[in-house]
Structures are given as structure tokens and as C-alpha cells.
Motif scaffolding. Structure first.
Motif, PDB file in Angstrom:
ATOM      1  N   ALA A  46      -6.171   1.008  -9.676  1.00  0.00           N
ATOM      2  CA  ALA A  46      -7.084   0.687  -8.580  1.00  0.00           C
ATOM      3  C   ALA A  46      -8.328   1.564  -8.594  1.00  0.00           C
ATOM      4  O   ALA A  46      -9.231   1.388  -7.765  1.00  0.00           O
ATOM      5  CB  ALA A  46      -6.360   0.854  -7.234  1.00  0.00           C
ATOM      6  N   GLY A  52       3.167  -5.827  -6.241  1.00  0.00           N
ATOM      7  CA  GLY A  52       2.622  -7.171  -6.178  1.00  0.00           C
ATOM      8  C   GLY A  52       1.619  -7.470  -7.267  1.00  0.00           C
ATOM      9  O   GLY A  52       1.038  -8.568  -7.303  1.00  0.00           O
ATOM     10  N   ASP A  53       1.374  -6.519  -8.146  1.00  0.00           N
ATOM     11  CA  ASP A  53       0.366  -6.694  -9.200  1.00  0.00           C
ATOM     12  C   ASP A  53       0.980  -6.363 -10.560  1.00  0.00           C
ATOM     13  O   ASP A  53       0.389  -5.660 -11.377  1.00  0.00           O
ATOM     14  CB  ASP A  53      -0.841  -5.793  -8.923  1.00  0.00           C
ATOM     15  N   THR A  98       0.371   0.863 -10.642  1.00  0.00           N
ATOM     16  CA  THR A  98      -0.083  -0.315  -9.906  1.00  0.00           C
ATOM     17  C   THR A  98       0.896  -0.581  -8.776  1.00  0.00           C
ATOM     18  O   THR A  98       1.852   0.170  -8.567  1.00  0.00           O
ATOM     19  CB  THR A  98      -0.178  -1.539 -10.852  1.00  0.00           C
ATOM     20  N   THR A  99       0.683  -1.650  -8.036  1.00  0.00           N
ATOM     21  CA  THR A  99       1.579  -2.010  -6.935  1.00  0.00           C
ATOM     22  C   THR A  99       2.567  -3.069  -7.400  1.00  0.00           C
ATOM     23  O   THR A  99       2.347  -3.758  -8.401  1.00  0.00           O
ATOM     24  CB  THR A  99       0.774  -2.547  -5.750  1.00  0.00           C
ATOM     25  N   GLU A 145       1.496  -8.291 -13.091  1.00  0.00           N
ATOM     26  CA  GLU A 145       0.787  -8.887 -14.219  1.00  0.00           C
ATOM     27  C   GLU A 145      -0.328  -7.956 -14.710  1.00  0.00           C
ATOM     28  O   GLU A 145      -0.571  -7.853 -15.915  1.00  0.00           O
ATOM     29  CB  GLU A 145       0.197 -10.237 -13.810  1.00  0.00           C
ATOM     30  N   ARG A 146      -0.977  -7.294 -13.785  1.00  0.00           N
ATOM     31  CA  ARG A 146      -2.023  -6.347 -14.181  1.00  0.00           C
ATOM     32  C   ARG A 146      -1.423  -5.173 -14.949  1.00  0.00           C
ATOM     33  O   ARG A 146      -2.012  -4.676 -15.909  1.00  0.00           O
ATOM     34  CB  ARG A 146      -2.751  -5.849 -12.942  1.00  0.00           C
ATOM     35  N   GLU A 160     -11.717  -5.557 -15.105  1.00  0.00           N
ATOM     36  CA  GLU A 160     -10.801  -4.869 -14.208  1.00  0.00           C
ATOM     37  C   GLU A 160     -10.022  -3.761 -14.930  1.00  0.00           C
ATOM     38  O   GLU A 160      -9.499  -2.863 -14.276  1.00  0.00           O
ATOM     39  CB  GLU A 160      -9.837  -5.859 -13.571  1.00  0.00           C
TER      40      GLU A 160
END
Length: 465
Positions: free
Chosen positions: A130, A169-170, A166-167, A172-173, A146
Motif C-alpha cells: 500500500a 482481501g487483496d 497486503t490485506t 491477487e495483488r 501499482e
């Protein structure tokens, strides 16, 4: 020049790059006390006076000065956390390494601070995905922006293990970060000492394995390129139109090399004369091999230009004097020019062993060497007389370098010498060996007598009529 490693010490979060809140000043002493009790937190200050000692690391510096894994393990692991979180919501738990020692933690709020803190003892980097991106790279597609910060970090620290944060919920990132080059990704809200410790150790060892494999691959490619280069520099005899048969063997003394300081060549000029040459540059390194190639190419050019005997060797000496790296470097040389009818030849020796000739019904003998001149590069105004030699209607002429005769015999100090080499060739010819088979048998026997590979370069060529 190695980057200085700062003295590790416990420092409040405000000095490690975290934003100062309203209570940080009043709680400074309490925080210091807690830091002293928690050796895991080890964060050099962003405004510390020692920060001027940190030089900006480049990829080349890391490759040249990165410490060995054993050296890092002796003092424990150090990780660098890069995250921009003024509220301090990212909590890094106390993590022991494999030996039970606490893992030291440094923090940076951006890549500029991270670049300053990337000293040699940092083994792993935790990057918050982030974090605001670095400056755009025009070569990258828009959809990859990104992960620009991660890409920039990988270029900045190519030998460090990287964990992406990362979180949940992310995910894939996080997976994309691994595809880009990170060793793994973790969810911020699931961090605990056991998970983080295992992930750090795994990432560090995986990165070490990747770096080692990359080094092996690069070394293999360099070796292949060097082999192709050296193979291309070996001579290709030009004997079109000649009835003479040619054979040669070459073994450099350097381990895994294809080319040494010995050199040879054979060409036929338009008048039908066959010219053969063999030489030896003193020494065994790549510089000597390069000089040998230069002398061989110069000899071929001068021969086609019509030079022969003393005139040719005098010119070659000038080439050597201009190309050698040290005034003490010299080269021995033997040249033979065989008349078009093949019955006689001119012989010039510049500090080189005399060739061996064998004829049917007669034992192999050395050609005369009483008028042997000095090696090239020793005497500025030296002269090399050309001797006329009768060959006869049928013969075998062998030119060789001293590596063939200087091998030892058994475990003592006795060497094969020219007499031993002549006896060996006589015996092998009596067994019916000729051409390539004769040279191969001679090279193998010399190696066996020496008790293993020879330390000197060896070159042998054979002309048969």
C-alpha cells in the motif's frame, strides 16, 4: 568500497521513521526503557548523526561486497520494514531466528529512507504494497503501476529477500508481487511471531538459493562464451593444393582452458611452398595466450607477404616488443619452409627445440640445431640464420613445444627430455603408429609418465610426405 555497517542499538519509533504523535515527547524515556528490554527492535534513526556514513548502495556494490550467508548467520538476521503508517497499525512481533536470537528490525517510511538503511547486514525486506508508488518508469505498462514500488525495490536490492505485505482481501495483488520477484506475500492482519519467523527464514534461504543458481548460470554462460572464443582463435591450416598430410594436438596447461601460450600454424603460399611454425610464449595465463594468437596471426600475414627466415623473425620480434605487457616476456619459435618438391626445407630456430624427423628404414632423429638463435624479445638486434635441410622423398616431420619434453618421469625430478622423447617416438612408430594416432599416443604417454596432466602447455604438429 564496502558500505559501513552502523552500530546496532535500540531507538524509539520516532527516530526509525515513524511520525511523532502528541505523546511521543513525554513518553520518550519510557519508550527507551522498553526498547532496551526488547532487542528485536533495532532501528537506526532517520535523523541520527551517523546517517551521513551510509553510502547509497548500487547493484554492483551489493554483488561485490555482500557478506556470505555464514557471516550473516553469525550475528543473526536483520530485516527492513518499509511502510507508511503514521498510526503505527502495522505491528511487527518479536521474532527469533533459527538459533533463537532475536531478529533485528529497522523501519523506513519510503524508498529514500530504505535506500539509506540498506546496509550489508539486512537479509530481508518487508514491503507494504500500500506504500505510495515510486516515480513512473516509462518502460512499464500502465497496468503495472501499482507494483512500481516493488519493482524499484527489486532493482535497488537485487540480492535481498523481499516479503510483500497486503490485506487478506487483496490476495491477487500479493500473488502478482510474487510473480514480479518477491519471495512470498503475507497478510498484515495475520502476522504473528511464528508465521513471520518462518516466512523470513524461508524467504532468505530461497533468495540465497536463487542468487547461487544465477551465479552458476552466469558462470556457465561465460565459460561457454570463452570456449567459443578460444576455439575460434585456434589455427586452421591452409594447405589447399598440397600433398602433405597434417596432424596436430594441443593441450593448454591452464585448467579448463582451450588456449594457452603455445601457438602453431601451417600455410601453403602460391608458389607451392609449405610453411610451418610452432612457438611458445613464456607463462601460462590468458595474457600469454592472447600474445601467442597475435604472433601466430602476424606470422601468417608476413608469410603470405613473402617474408622468410631472419627477416620474418626480426619483424615478429618487433610485434612482440610492442604487444607484450612486460619487457621480460619472450617467445621461442621454430619455422620450417618446405620446398614445392617436398625434398628439402629451410629451418630457423629462435631458442626453440629442434624438430624431429623420421624416414623409412631409419630411426627418428632431431634436425641440426647448432645455429639456434635467441628467443624473440631477448636481444634487440639478434639474427636468426636459416639452415638448409635435406628431407628426402618420404618423411615425417614433427614440431613440438617444450611442454612435451619437460614432463617428469615417475615421482622423482627426472624429466623426459629430448632424448626420452625421441626414444618414445621411435618405439611408437615401430608399433605402426602414424599421423593422428602417433600424436595421441605420444601425448597420452607423456601425461602418464608425468603421473597426471602436465602443468605446461603442449602443442605438437606433424607433417607427412
Amino acid at each position: 568500497m564496502p558500505v559501513p555497517v552502523p552500530r546496532q542499538r535500540a531507538i524509539p519509533a520516532v527516530e526509525g521513521g515513524q511520525a511523532q504523535d502528541a505523546h511521543s515527547t513525554t513518553d520518550m524515556h519510557d519508550q527507551q526503557d522498553r526498547q532496551d528490554e526488547r532487542p528485536t527492535t533495532d532501528r537506526p534513526a532517520a535523523n541520527d548523526t551517523q546517517s551521513a556514513e551510509y553510502d547509497q548502495e548500487t547493484s554492483a556494490d551489493e554483488a561485490a561486497h555482500a557478506p556470505a550467508p555464514a557471516e550473516r548467520d553469525a550475528t543473526g538476521l536483520t530485516i527492513l520494514v518499509i511502510e507508511d503508517d503514521p498510526a503505527g497499525s502495522l505491528s511487527i512481533p518479536e521474532v527469533p531466528d533459527a538459533a533463537g536470537k532475536p531478529i533485528r528490525v529497522r523501519t523506513a517510511r519510503n524508498l529514500t529512507e530504505a535506500e539509506r538503511l540498506l546496509t550489508d547486514d539486512v537479509s530481508c525486506i518487508l514491503l507494504d504494497l500500500a506504500l505510495p508508488g515510486a516515480k513512473p518508469d516509462r518502460s512499464e505498462p500502465e497496468h503495472q503501476d501499482e507494483l512500481r514500488t516493488l519493482r524499484h525495490l527489486l532493482r535497488l536490492a537485487p540480492r535481498r529477500a523481499v516479503l510483500a505485505l497486503t490485506t487478506s482481501g487483496d490476495a491477487e495483488r500479493g500473488a502478482e508481487a510474487v510473480r514480479v520477484g518477491a519471495q512470498d506475500y503475507l497478510f498484515r492482519e495475520e502476522l504473528d511471531s511464528r508465521l513471520l519467523g518462518r516466512a523470513i527464514r524461508y524467504a532468505v534461504e530461497r533468495k540465497r538459493a536463487d542468487v547461487a543458481q544465477q551465479g552458476l548460470t552466469e558462470s556457465r554462460l561465460r565459460a561457454q562464451e570463452n570456449a567459443r572464443l578460444e576455439r575460434g582463435l585456434l589455427p586452421k591450416p591452409l594447405l589447399d593444393g598440397s600433398t602433405l598430410r597434417f596432424a596436430s594436438r594441443y593441450r593448454p596447461g591452464r585448467s579448463r582452458a582451450l588456449l594457452g601460450g603455445d601457438f602453431y600454424d601451417t600455410v601453403r603460399t602460391p608458389d607451392g611452398t609449405v610453411h610451418a611454425m610452432i612457438g611458445d610464449v613464456c607463462g601460462h595465463g590468458p595474457d600469454e595466450a592472447a600474445l601467442g594468437v597475435e604472433l601466430r596471426i602476424a606470422w601468417r600475414a608476413l608469410t603470405f607477404a613473402g617474408l622468410c627466415g631472419d627477416e620474418l623473425l626480426s619483424t615478429l620480434q618487433q610485434v612482440l616488443e610492442h604487444e607484450r605487457s612486460d619487457d621480460e616476456i619472450f617467445a621461442t619459435l621454430c619455422t620450417v619452409d618446405i620446398a614445392p618438391d617436398g625434398r628439402r626445407a629451410g629451418l630457423c630456430l629462435a631458442g626453440h627445440p629442434a624438430p624431429l624427423i623420421a624416414t623409412p628404414g631409419r630411426p627418428a632423429v632431431l634436425l641440426p640445431y647448432e645455429n639456434n638463435g635467441p628467443a624473440l624479445g631477448l636481444l634487440p638486434k639478434a639474427r636468426w640464420p636459416r639452415m638448409q635441410v635435406e628431407l628426402g622423398p618420404e618423411w615425417s616431420l614433427m614440431l613440438y613445444t617444450d611442454g612435451l619434453i619437460e614432463g617428469r618421469i615417475g615421482e622423482g625430478r627426472k624429466r623426459l627430455g629430448q632424448e626420452g622423447m625421441v626414444e618414445m617416438i621411435r618405439r611408437q612408430r615401430a608399433q605402426g603408429l602414424t599421423g593422428e594416432g602417433l600424436l595421441e599416443a605420444a601425448m597420452n604417454e607423456v601425461r602418464d609418465l608425468n603421473g597426471g596432466d602436465l602443468t605446461d602447455d603442449v602443442a605438437v604438429l606433424l607433417l607427412d610426405r
